[in-house]
Design an enzyme around this catalytic site. Structure first.
Site, PDB file in Angstrom:
ATOM      1  CD  GLU A 165      60.135 114.163 121.867  1.00 27.55           C
ATOM      2  OE1 GLU A 165      59.087 114.207 121.186  1.00 27.55           O
ATOM      3  OE2 GLU A 165      60.194 113.628 122.976  1.00 27.55           O
ATOM      4  CB  CYS A 193      55.756 111.835 122.219  1.00 29.71           C
ATOM      5  SG  CYS A 193      57.440 111.182 122.239  1.00 29.71           S
TER       6      CYS A 193
END
Length: 466
Positions: free
Chosen positions: A232, A266
């Protein structure tokens, strides 16, 4: 606590025991710039595998860890730690402890062959888990909880910059009676402890959250062993705002999506595309709202943002603002425009006010690269086709937001945007049953609900002839 400096000296948690490190790394309090604790500088000797236990899951609710400790290691506000990070860390365990009970496997009959086929799920073994510094406990528990719920043991390496809360969690595991060797936490840097974990031949699975560059090295190091990988990674997430959007709600949410946690998430919005007919109105109101997003001492409950993670990271974020200015962009607020008053003890901290930029072409590095700070860029667009092309015009594909009252339009945009998550008229609404992950350079694989169940297990097909 060590000597008169009163800083923590952390220990690795291996085989159910706390083991002192031979050497240590300084970890700094981002809000003061002072050494806050000593983190073990672990290497190959500490990263070793342990016997896989058949672990019957009995997860207890985690107590709230000291939010001040959490804030001191990350720089984020105590309020955010108390209302977001810690509750979600607790919920990760609750969710996976429950969801593991409700997964099903496949079965098929072949009457003409006199056969019955079915599948079973088996634990993988030792799961190597590497988590980042921006949401340290939130993301570490997101990995530990499903890994052990599926019957694996774990060797986890949290970021060396935010290790304190992981160390505190080890104390909770010990108190809760988690069997020795099921959860192991090894502290240290990526090049030493992380590399030793990734390259270990007896760790068949790696779950990593962090930068795209580090993920590329992990892929290279694990390739000889054909490991299962879940990566990720970063994002350069667009918000696309049409003229029919609820502007008041859109601006309130987009300020939050751009600057929450100092922009160190993020999923934060770093590119805002606004339909030209409302561009000027949006920009004026957005800049005014950004100026009201307060930055200051993390312990002050009235502050929205605290400090960035490190001096080096602050300098990196500032360099992007300087680059934008050198390219002729307008800096509307924040860095270099608005003064920030701080108390004397925090003047050496790594603080930066929310910064809004306009006037940049899409080819600029500021528009293409992940900044990971309180900086966002605003641009006008004319057509839906243009908005899609510009939204997709980066190497990342983690998330996107779309603002419009036109139901058909938001469905079209959601289908066409190259992002693993698309929110319409909202941001950061998360159902943990759904897949989480990105496209393109934003990652490989998905986690959450059934996807975590599949990743942390191996499927086996069995045929019985009768």
């Amino acid at each position: 606590l060590a000597g008169s400096h009163s800083y923590l000296v952390l220990e690795n948690y291996i085989g159910g025991k706390f083991i002192s490190g031979k050497s240590h790394i300084d970890s700094y309090n981002p809000s003061t710039g002072e050494v806050y604790c000593k983190v073990p500088d672990s290497g190959k000797e500490e990263v070793r595998c342990h016997k896989v236990y058949d672990f019957l899951m009995v997860l207890t609710c985690m107590l709230f860890l000291g939010c001040n400790f959490y804030s001191n290691s990350t720089g984020k506000t105590v309020m955010l730690a108390r209302t977001v990070d810690i509750p979600r860390s607790v919920y990760n365990f609750r969710f996976f402890a429950s969801s593991v009970l409700h997964h099903t496997t496949d079965c098929s009959q072949m009457d003409h062959m006199g056969c019955l086929n079915y599948t079973v799920r088996c634990q993988v073994g030792v799961a190597g888990l590497i988590s980042p510094w921006n949401l340290p406990l939130y993301l570490l528990t997101w990995k530990i909880a499903p890994a052990i719920a599926m019957g694996n043991t774990v060797v986890a390496k949290p970021s060396e910059m935010t290790s304190v809360t992981a160390w505190m969690m080890c104390k909770l595991f010990e108190e809760a009676g988690v069997p020795p060797g099921v959860v192991n936490i090894v502290f240290g840097t990526g090049p030493k402890a992380g590399d030793a974990l990734v390259a270990h031949p007896d760790v068949p699975l790696i779950s990593f959250t962090g930068s795209t560059g580090t993920a590329q090295r992990i892929t290279e190091r694990s390739a000889p062993y054909c490991k299962k990988l879940s990566l990720e990674l970063g994002g350069k997430n667009p918000a696309i705002i049409f003229a029919d959007a609820d502007l008041e709600r859109c601006i309130e949410t987009t300020v939050r999506s751009s600057f929450l946690n100092q922009g160190e998430i993020c999923l934060c919005t770093s590119r805002i595309y606004v339909e030209r007919s409302i561009y000027s109105e949006f920009l004026e109101k957005f800049v005014a709202a950004a100026r009201k997003w307060k930055t200051g001492v993390p312990s002050d409950p009235s502050n929205n943002n605290g400090a960035l993670i490190s001096k080096e990271h602050l300098e990196k974020v500032r360099s992007f603002v300087a680059l934008a200015k050198s390219e002729g962009a307008v800096i509307h607020c924040g860095e270099g425009v608005d003064h920030l008053d701080l108390p004397e003890p925090n003047k050496s901290g790594y603080f930066m006010r929310p910064t809004v930029i306009s006037g940049l072409p899409d080819r600029s590095r500021v528009m293409q690269e992940e900044i990971f700070g309180p900086v966002t860029c605003v641009c006008p667009f004319d057509t839906e086709e243009e908005a899609v092309a510009r939204g997709n015009g980066v190497r990342y594909g983690l998330s996107a937001t779309v603002w419009s009252k036109d139901v058909g339009r938001v469905h079209r945009m959601a289908q066409r945007l190259q992002a693993g998550l698309v929110w319409t008229n909202c941001w950061l609404v998360r159902d943990l049953n759904l897949p989480f992950g990105g496209m393109k350079h934003s990652g490989v694989g998905r986690e959450g609900g059934k996807d975590s169940y599949h990743f942390f297990t191996e499927v086996k097909s069995i045929t019985i002839k009768h």
